[in-house]
Design an enzyme around this catalytic site. Sequence first.
Site, mmCIF file in Angstrom:
data_model
loop_
_atom_site.group_PDB
_atom_site.id
_atom_site.type_symbol
_atom_site.label_atom_id
_atom_site.label_comp_id
_atom_site.label_asym_id
_atom_site.label_seq_id
_atom_site.Cartn_x
_atom_site.Cartn_y
_atom_site.Cartn_z
ATOM 1 N N PHE A 172 105.812 65.254 -24.013
ATOM 2 C CA PHE A 172 105.613 64.476 -22.790
ATOM 3 C C PHE A 172 104.224 64.799 -22.266
ATOM 4 C CE2 PHE A 172 105.456 63.594 -18.301
ATOM 5 C CZ PHE A 172 105.978 62.310 -18.257
ATOM 6 N N LYS B 293 98.828 68.955 -11.916
ATOM 7 C CA LYS B 293 99.950 69.316 -11.054
ATOM 8 C C LYS B 293 99.596 70.404 -10.049
ATOM 9 C CE LYS B 293 103.587 67.530 -14.039
ATOM 10 N NZ LYS B 293 103.785 66.278 -13.292
ATOM 11 N N ASP C 55 98.072 71.197 -23.711
ATOM 12 C CA ASP C 55 98.458 70.526 -22.471
ATOM 13 C C ASP C 55 99.225 71.523 -21.608
ATOM 14 O OD1 ASP C 55 99.628 69.092 -20.419
ATOM 15 O OD2 ASP C 55 100.227 67.400 -21.667
#
Length: 406
Positions: A147, A261, A232
């Site tokens: 993801f 984030k 990531d």
Amino acid sequence: MTAPARAHGSQELIRAEEPVLAHNYHPLPVVVARAEGAWVEDVEGRRYLDMLAGYSALNFGHRHPALVDAAHRQLDRLTLTSRAFHHDRLAGFAERLAALTGTDMVLPMNTGAEAVESGIKVARKWAYDVKGVPADRATIVVAADNFHGRTTTIVGFSTDETARAGFGPFTPGFRVVPYNDLAALEEAVDETTAAVLIEPIQGEAGVLIPDDGYLAGVRELTRRAGCLFVADEIQSGLGRTGHTLAVEHESVVPDVVLLGKALGGGIVPVSAVVGSREVLGVLRPGEHGSTFGGNPLAAAVGTEVVELLETGEFQRRAAELGTVLREGLAALVGRGVVGFRARGLWAGVDVDPALGSGRGISERLMREGVLVKDTHGSTIRLAPPLTVTGEELRGALGTLEKVLTS
């Protein structure tokens, strides 16, 4: 926290949303109005312990005073210039972030998906300019069950049909291999490979943690093959797993790291691509950009986030409270929990399907005052703010036990 006015209850506000909001989310039936620390409060004044923390965007809790103060100070000075001009906050932010992550250069962006897209562009440009891959032939190897975001390029190399179906045609140039399989990875890498792009821990897939040695193996394989290792760390980074970056658990240094984030402190969207000068230095003016990337407000908040992490306090809290989390979950195995994976303050918990789906368990926990979110099937994820206390964490585990055994 003071209870908000109760002119509208949660159900009324949820019903008001339905005709006007696109149905791209299926949120739990709670309407949050206020928050502080690890707690949120709904429009009816009921409090909930937040055990999701905005998918790690709220690593420092809701409205951390240092972050709120930094935002307020910057709001009184300057919020946006675009990158057409210099501003007085960007260089300091970049220098501090590079030092924190042990890298040379920083490319500031806004969202996590933008960081991934930027990382893909940088890797391809490097492949053509430095490695000598023929034009338009560069490939990137990714892992199944990944993801990395929801742009059309990114969902094109997803193996989640819910994310993919109906959005093609997709961008070519990606090869998908099983996660945690070095042999399959080695077979997929060839002279056209620009990069291997993976999550050190697959969050959306259920907090899947690879075998010891996998990340080091990826680093060695990419070094031998003459391609980049792009990590990531948008969910796993910035203290979540007990280190600043999850790759540090294996003392691995990727060529490029993608951040997001928590970098915005739960206040503004901030992301970044950080890496070596050899790689990020391939970009030239006009080849990539963002009107809002690295804006003064984002840089001010991001600098304060880096300052919080420079103390090491949040990494230590995640490591120490991670022990509490693992021990609490281990005690529930065989008592409604069939398995779990945890690192730092991050866990994927597989619930006995006979007790309900992940969504059903999440709704039952919500009614007991604890907010979590399901991933797939009967799996839920736990990712509380790093500011959570041991008492709060044990209370949440106790509530999970109650829900599973009642």
